[in-house]
Write an enzyme that holds these catalytic residues in place. Sequence first.
Site, PDB file in Angstrom:
ATOM      1  N   ALA A  16       0.747  -1.084  -0.118  1.00 17.57           N
ATOM      2  CA  ALA A  16       0.025  -0.001   0.060  1.00 17.57           C
ATOM      3  C   ALA A  16       0.745   1.222   0.084  1.00 17.57           C
ATOM      4  O   ALA A  16       0.538   2.417  -0.482  1.00 17.57           O
ATOM      5  CB  ALA A  16      -0.949   0.067   1.151  1.00 17.57           C
ATOM      6  N   GLY A  67      -1.382  -6.696   0.888  1.00 19.02           N
ATOM      7  CA  GLY A  67      -1.567  -7.956   0.982  1.00 19.02           C
ATOM      8  C   GLY A  67      -1.548  -8.326   2.453  1.00 19.02           C
ATOM      9  O   GLY A  67      -2.383  -8.988   3.017  1.00 19.02           O
ATOM     10  N   THR A  95       9.172  -6.927 -13.271  1.00 17.49           N
ATOM     11  CA  THR A  95       8.521  -8.376 -13.531  1.00 17.49           C
ATOM     12  C   THR A  95       7.676  -8.444 -12.070  1.00 17.49           C
ATOM     13  O   THR A  95       7.942  -8.402 -11.057  1.00 17.49           O
ATOM     14  CB  THR A  95       9.657  -9.359 -13.440  1.00 17.49           C
ATOM     15  N   CYS A 139       3.970   1.485  12.738  1.00 18.97           N
ATOM     16  CA  CYS A 139       4.893   1.747  11.514  1.00 18.97           C
ATOM     17  C   CYS A 139       5.717   3.008  12.096  1.00 18.97           C
ATOM     18  O   CYS A 139       6.464   3.527  11.853  1.00 18.97           O
ATOM     19  CB  CYS A 139       4.011   2.641  10.556  1.00 18.97           C
TER      20      CYS A 139
HETATM   21  N1  PMP Z   1      -2.037   2.418   4.726  1.00 25.58           N
HETATM   22  C1  PMP Z   1      -2.465   1.785   5.756  1.00 25.58           C
HETATM   23  C2  PMP Z   1      -3.750   2.548   6.298  1.00 25.58           C
HETATM   24  C3  PMP Z   1      -1.577   1.063   6.390  1.00 25.58           C
HETATM   25  O1  PMP Z   1      -2.102   0.595   7.689  1.00 25.58           O
HETATM   26  C4  PMP Z   1      -0.512   0.588   5.989  1.00 25.58           C
HETATM   27  C5  PMP Z   1       0.320  -0.348   6.890  1.00 25.58           C
HETATM   28  N2  PMP Z   1       0.706   0.051   8.351  1.00 25.58           N
HETATM   29  C6  PMP Z   1       0.000   1.020   4.793  1.00 25.58           C
HETATM   30  C7  PMP Z   1      -0.792   2.061   4.292  1.00 25.58           C
HETATM   31  C8  PMP Z   1       1.319   0.547   4.213  1.00 25.58           C
HETATM   32  O2  PMP Z   1       1.212  -0.714   3.732  1.00 25.58           O
HETATM   33  P1  PMP Z   1       2.300  -1.520   3.231  1.00 25.58           P
HETATM   34  O3  PMP Z   1       2.900  -2.264   4.396  1.00 25.58           O
HETATM   35  O4  PMP Z   1       1.664  -2.553   2.358  1.00 25.58           O
HETATM   36  O5  PMP Z   1       3.416  -0.912   2.408  1.00 25.58           O
END
Ligand code: PMP
Length: 400
Positions: A73, A200, A242, A327
Amino acid sequence: MTTPIYLDHLASTPLAPGVLDAMLPWLSAAAVGNPHAAHRPGWRAAEAIEAARAEVAALVGAPPGAVLFTSGATEANTLALLGAVPPGGACVLSAVEHASALGCAPELRRRGHPVTVLPVDGDGRVDPDRLAATLARLPTPALVSIMAANNEVGTRQPLAELAAVTRARGGRFHSDAAQAAGWGMVDATGLGLDLVSLSGHKLGGPMGIGALVIGDGGMGDGVALRPPSPGGGQQRGLRPGTLPTALCVGFGVACRLARSHAAADARRVAGLRDRLWARLSAALPGLRRNGAPDGLPGCLSVTLPGLDAADLLLGLPDLAAATGSACHSDAAEPSHVLRALGRSAEEAHGTLRFGLGRTTTAEEVERAADWVIAAIGDGTADTLRDILPARASSPTPRKG
Ligand code: PMP
């Protein structure tokens, strides 16, 4: 030995049953084959990837051709924000977006795109009227990016209204649905979304794979996405590179499982979340819940003023939970989401985030509540000795 309790599903979920088995053959030597190559092994891999693409699309009610696989994401958010902002146009985000979206703001400004960050209410919700007023002041149509549900406090946004307001002003609407999609809460077509980010590992799939879904937001024409990389032609050149067959396949299976179990899982997990809140709030006077109570089924964010939440979790290493956002856990500053909800730096410091998921059991919730209540009662978190001197020790034994 104590059995650990994993209540950090908002940071990452375990692989759903069947996902690993579906992936393994694609990691074997026998499955060699670049999915973009013109020979039988390549075609086989490409077929598996296209089947996975259809599963990802189905989870969010989009056609398969709308799905661009990404590494997650974070990349999807970056691709959407830097790649779909109209030339010279503005970008509007909410103050509670994930760091991967808000972090694009300086680069957008550097490229000449005005950026507005919308405030949220005390639960973390964006007011559609406020968005309408902001868009009305902009001279040209904007790209609006507002997440489906927040990863720290669980609050869901009124996506249909926000997308409609954006469309009325000729803008494009992107939503980071990394947390909400796995619960079947995101119908891109029905909600009128132009772009949707997925991950994912937030919905039972593997890490390292996600998607940007490019719909037409009901306008009948696709979003013009500028590719981040001038080289490579894969995925129509929009996100070259890829494709990792095994990761795409695992993501597809996870999306299929999420779609078929979403409603029942959401009900069960929301019940466990409410039980955890009932236990903690009954035992810990002054405990406050963050975010709207009808948010993500697995999210419970609580604040106890004066608590050192990081200290508390250090004393409970077998309880996998988070302080604010995982995060951000290596950053010392208070969570930007809690600050946007109006919480003080001290309150953010005293915040615990529990992320329940499909594998969470009622017994785990009871044990986690026992541990937290006992740790606070016993003053495991140092600062509690000062703020809760009179609290009786819990009869529940503390985990060792
Ligand atoms: N957006 C949101 C709302 C999330 O909770 C997260 C993961 N903490 C992300 C984006 C980032 O996702 P990814 O780990 O797949 O890069």
